[in-house]
Design a protein around this motif. Sequence first.
Motif, PDB file in Angstrom:
ATOM      1  N   ILE A 129      -2.465  44.515  57.535  1.00 17.52           N
ATOM      2  CA  ILE A 129      -1.897  43.485  58.044  1.00 17.52           C
ATOM      3  C   ILE A 129      -0.211  43.913  57.441  1.00 17.52           C
ATOM      4  O   ILE A 129      -0.462  43.886  55.601  1.00 17.52           O
ATOM      5  N   ILE A 130       1.229  43.843  58.977  1.00 17.93           N
ATOM      6  CA  ILE A 130       1.915  43.885  57.609  1.00 17.93           C
ATOM      7  C   ILE A 130       3.518  43.127  58.314  1.00 17.93           C
ATOM      8  O   ILE A 130       3.077  42.557  59.673  1.00 17.93           O
ATOM      9  N   ARG A 131       3.870  43.150  57.885  1.00 19.63           N
ATOM     10  CA  ARG A 131       4.927  41.664  58.226  1.00 19.63           C
ATOM     11  C   ARG A 131       5.536  42.245  59.309  1.00 19.63           C
ATOM     12  O   ARG A 131       6.594  43.957  59.027  1.00 19.63           O
ATOM     13  N   ILE A 132       6.076  42.233  60.072  1.00 17.26           N
ATOM     14  CA  ILE A 132       7.400  42.584  60.855  1.00 17.26           C
ATOM     15  C   ILE A 132       8.472  41.652  61.731  1.00 17.26           C
ATOM     16  O   ILE A 132       8.763  41.970  62.314  1.00 17.26           O
ATOM     17  N   GLY A 133       8.339  40.368  61.339  1.00 21.40           N
ATOM     18  CA  GLY A 133       9.367  39.558  61.346  1.00 21.40           C
ATOM     19  C   GLY A 133       9.833  38.054  60.815  1.00 21.40           C
ATOM     20  O   GLY A 133       8.317  38.247  60.085  1.00 21.40           O
ATOM     21  N   SER A 134      10.592  37.182  61.690  1.00 25.75           N
ATOM     22  CA  SER A 134      10.214  35.755  61.114  1.00 25.75           C
ATOM     23  C   SER A 134      10.649  35.472  62.211  1.00 25.75           C
ATOM     24  O   SER A 134      11.000  35.122  63.176  1.00 25.75           O
ATOM     25  N   ALA A 135      10.798  33.812  62.525  1.00 23.23           N
ATOM     26  CA  ALA A 135      10.455  32.519  63.436  1.00 23.23           C
ATOM     27  C   ALA A 135      10.873  31.739  62.824  1.00 23.23           C
ATOM     28  O   ALA A 135      10.500  31.343  61.552  1.00 23.23           O
ATOM     29  N   TRP A 136      11.325  30.649  63.561  1.00 26.38           N
ATOM     30  CA  TRP A 136      12.614  29.818  63.027  1.00 26.38           C
ATOM     31  C   TRP A 136      11.953  28.341  64.079  1.00 26.38           C
ATOM     32  O   TRP A 136      11.924  28.397  65.711  1.00 26.38           O
ATOM     33  N   SER A 163      12.857  30.037  67.948  1.00 24.07           N
ATOM     34  CA  SER A 163      13.550  31.249  67.841  1.00 24.07           C
ATOM     35  C   SER A 163      12.839  32.756  67.331  1.00 24.07           C
ATOM     36  O   SER A 163      11.882  32.548  66.234  1.00 24.07           O
ATOM     37  N   LEU A 164      12.781  33.455  67.519  1.00 20.14           N
ATOM     38  CA  LEU A 164      11.419  35.067  66.858  1.00 20.14           C
ATOM     39  C   LEU A 164      12.639  36.068  66.688  1.00 20.14           C
ATOM     40  O   LEU A 164      13.226  36.120  67.710  1.00 20.14           O
ATOM     41  N   VAL A 196      14.075  42.816  67.903  1.00 25.22           N
ATOM     42  CA  VAL A 196      13.530  42.437  69.106  1.00 25.22           C
ATOM     43  C   VAL A 196      13.973  40.860  68.906  1.00 25.22           C
ATOM     44  O   VAL A 196      13.324  40.090  68.413  1.00 25.22           O
ATOM     45  N   ARG A 197      15.050  40.775  69.846  1.00 24.87           N
ATOM     46  CA  ARG A 197      15.211  38.751  69.341  1.00 24.87           C
ATOM     47  C   ARG A 197      14.733  37.911  70.939  1.00 24.87           C
ATOM     48  O   ARG A 197      14.990  38.676  72.304  1.00 24.87           O
ATOM     49  N   VAL A 198      13.119  36.903  70.834  1.00 24.11           N
ATOM     50  CA  VAL A 198      12.818  36.258  71.756  1.00 24.11           C
ATOM     51  C   VAL A 198      12.882  34.505  71.439  1.00 24.11           C
ATOM     52  O   VAL A 198      13.438  34.346  70.508  1.00 24.11           O
ATOM     53  N   ASN A 199      12.608  34.362  72.462  1.00 21.50           N
ATOM     54  CA  ASN A 199      12.761  32.578  71.987  1.00 21.50           C
ATOM     55  C   ASN A 199      11.912  32.405  72.925  1.00 21.50           C
ATOM     56  O   ASN A 199      11.027  33.187  73.715  1.00 21.50           O
ATOM     57  N   ALA A 200      11.063  31.856  72.609  1.00 23.25           N
ATOM     58  CA  ALA A 200       8.807  31.135  73.039  1.00 23.25           C
ATOM     59  C   ALA A 200       9.666  29.422  73.217  1.00 23.25           C
ATOM     60  O   ALA A 200       9.917  28.605  72.736  1.00 23.25           O
ATOM     61  N   LEU A 201       9.586  30.028  74.356  1.00 21.30           N
ATOM     62  CA  LEU A 201       9.777  28.299  75.194  1.00 21.30           C
ATOM     63  C   LEU A 201       7.801  28.056  76.108  1.00 21.30           C
ATOM     64  O   LEU A 201       7.340  28.552  76.441  1.00 21.30           O
ATOM     65  N   ARG A 202       8.341  26.669  76.680  1.00 17.59           N
ATOM     66  CA  ARG A 202       7.008  26.041  76.727  1.00 17.59           C
ATOM     67  C   ARG A 202       7.529  25.288  77.974  1.00 17.59           C
ATOM     68  O   ARG A 202       8.678  24.288  78.136  1.00 17.59           O
ATOM     69  N   GLY A 203       7.182  25.672  79.271  1.00 17.36           N
ATOM     70  CA  GLY A 203       7.865  24.804  80.270  1.00 17.36           C
ATOM     71  C   GLY A 203       6.812  23.501  80.748  1.00 17.36           C
ATOM     72  O   GLY A 203       5.318  23.867  80.047  1.00 17.36           O
ATOM     73  N   ASP A 204       7.340  22.956  81.650  1.00 14.51           N
ATOM     74  CA  ASP A 204       6.281  21.781  82.513  1.00 14.51           C
ATOM     75  C   ASP A 204       4.640  22.053  82.851  1.00 14.51           C
ATOM     76  O   ASP A 204       3.918  21.494  82.500  1.00 14.51           O
ATOM     77  N   GLU A 205       4.852  23.735  83.147  1.00 22.43           N
ATOM     78  CA  GLU A 205       3.811  23.887  84.206  1.00 22.43           C
ATOM     79  C   GLU A 205       2.875  24.969  83.415  1.00 22.43           C
ATOM     80  O   GLU A 205       1.652  25.569  83.348  1.00 22.43           O
ATOM     81  N   ASP A 206       3.316  24.775  82.204  1.00 23.12           N
ATOM     82  CA  ASP A 206       2.391  25.730  81.027  1.00 23.12           C
ATOM     83  C   ASP A 206       1.575  24.790  80.004  1.00 23.12           C
ATOM     84  O   ASP A 206       1.624  23.999  79.845  1.00 23.12           O
TER      85      ASP A 206
END
Length: 106
Positions: free
Chosen positions: A55-62, A74-75, A84-94
């Motif tokens: 197991i290795i840490r590769i990032g953080s999230a808020w 926010s990752l 790599v910067r991405v947002n984890a979003l939840r849509g109405d259809e998810d």
Amino acid sequence: MAIDGKITRTDDDAITGWIASLTFDVDITLTKNPHKAKETHPDFEITTRTPRNRIIRIGSAWEQTSQAGNDYLSLSVMVNGQQVRVNALRGDEDPKGEYRLVPLAG
């Protein structure tokens, strides 16, 4: 950079998923940050497994809330020597607890 991914938060508050591009494809796990001492510190640590199953840490999230009142994550993930910067979003259809990863512009 073309990035795709998905994470799922389960009823026991575990978060697992994957993030991929043309040059990487890794399974990820988000766990509560045990070292969070300030509000600005990450809420989660992002880990993956090495080819030797370590197991290795590769990032953080808020945890964040948009101006419209929607919760998202926010990752920031380091893969192949790139942040790599991405947002984890939840849509109405998810489905409940499922978030899609959307890369930030720039």
